[in-house]
Design a protein around this motif. Structure first.
Motif, PDB file in Angstrom:
ATOM      1  N   ASN A  26       0.820  -1.217   0.000  1.00  0.00           N
ATOM      2  CA  ASN A  26       0.000   0.000   0.000  1.00  0.00           C
ATOM      3  C   ASN A  26       0.857   1.272   0.000  1.00  0.00           C
ATOM      4  O   ASN A  26       0.527   2.259   0.638  1.00  0.00           O
ATOM      5  N   LEU A  27       1.964   1.209  -0.726  1.00  0.00           N
ATOM      6  CA  LEU A  27       2.869   2.354  -0.868  1.00  0.00           C
ATOM      7  C   LEU A  27       3.183   2.558  -2.347  1.00  0.00           C
ATOM      8  O   LEU A  27       4.338   2.548  -2.769  1.00  0.00           O
ATOM      9  N   GLY A  28       2.140   2.729  -3.135  1.00  0.00           N
ATOM     10  CA  GLY A  28       2.288   2.751  -4.586  1.00  0.00           C
ATOM     11  C   GLY A  28       2.693   4.073  -5.195  1.00  0.00           C
ATOM     12  O   GLY A  28       2.943   4.145  -6.392  1.00  0.00           O
ATOM     13  N   MET A  29       2.757   5.138  -4.425  1.00  0.00           N
ATOM     14  CA  MET A  29       3.097   6.440  -4.995  1.00  0.00           C
ATOM     15  C   MET A  29       4.554   6.777  -4.696  1.00  0.00           C
ATOM     16  O   MET A  29       4.970   6.867  -3.540  1.00  0.00           O
ATOM     17  N   ILE A  30       5.319   6.976  -5.748  1.00  0.00           N
ATOM     18  CA  ILE A  30       6.728   7.357  -5.632  1.00  0.00           C
ATOM     19  C   ILE A  30       6.836   8.845  -5.937  1.00  0.00           C
ATOM     20  O   ILE A  30       6.318   9.324  -6.954  1.00  0.00           O
ATOM     21  N   VAL A  31       7.515   9.563  -5.055  1.00  0.00           N
ATOM     22  CA  VAL A  31       7.681  11.006  -5.209  1.00  0.00           C
ATOM     23  C   VAL A  31       9.161  11.343  -5.023  1.00  0.00           C
ATOM     24  O   VAL A  31       9.801  10.830  -4.111  1.00  0.00           O
TER      25      VAL A  31
END
Length: 153
Positions: A63-68
């Motif tokens: 549940n950590l699908g966003m990379i910034v």
């Protein structure tokens, strides 16, 4: 790398692909017996070529699908300012990589979060509380094209 022979390099290549491979299977791939392979791996560990073994997790399943990527410019460059900034960002679990860079910004942070709302919360309640941040530039990753942990040698 001057202390490494071709067998050492082959061992390292195989371990980068699958660190869970058992000694017997690795020895078989290299046409050697298990004992010398085991001894070489232990030497590579002692000498620091192998730093540690890890399990790579699926970001989306966790549940950590966003990379910034967030570039940070500090307000000032006094020694204690940089040291304090580094201390503060190391303590934030959302930041999985950090680099001191040259150019328009001082640091590049790689951040993993669930979604845009989570990133906003991270910025508002964690990143913005760190002293001496002059400004930031945020880059949102739309798709991960290549990701590797293996070194090319």
């Amino acid at each position: 790398m001057e202390n490494l022979d071709s067998t050492d390099l082959q061992i390292l290549r195989h371990l980068q692909e699958d660190s869970d491979i058992n000694i017997k299977d690795l020895a078989s791939k290299l046409f050697l017996t298990a004992t010398p392979i085991y001894e070489r791996i232990k030497r590579l560990e002692r000498e620091g070529y192998i730093m540690k073994y890890v399990a790579l997790l699926d970001k989306k399943k966790m549940n950590l699908g966003m990379i910034v990527f967030c570039n940070v410019r500090l307000k000032e460059h006094a020694r204690n300012v940089g040291s304090n900034f580094v201390r503060d960002i190391v303590a934030l679990p959302e930041i999985i990589e950090s680099y001191n860079i040259a150019g328009d910004y001082d640091f590049m942070l790689k951040i993993l979060v669930k979604d845009m709302e989570s990133y906003q919360d991270f910025v508002m309640n964690k990143l913005s509380t760190i002293e001496n941040i002059g400004n930031t530039q945020t880059i949102f990753v739309m798709g991960e094209i290549k990701h590797s942990t293996a070194l090319n040698f």
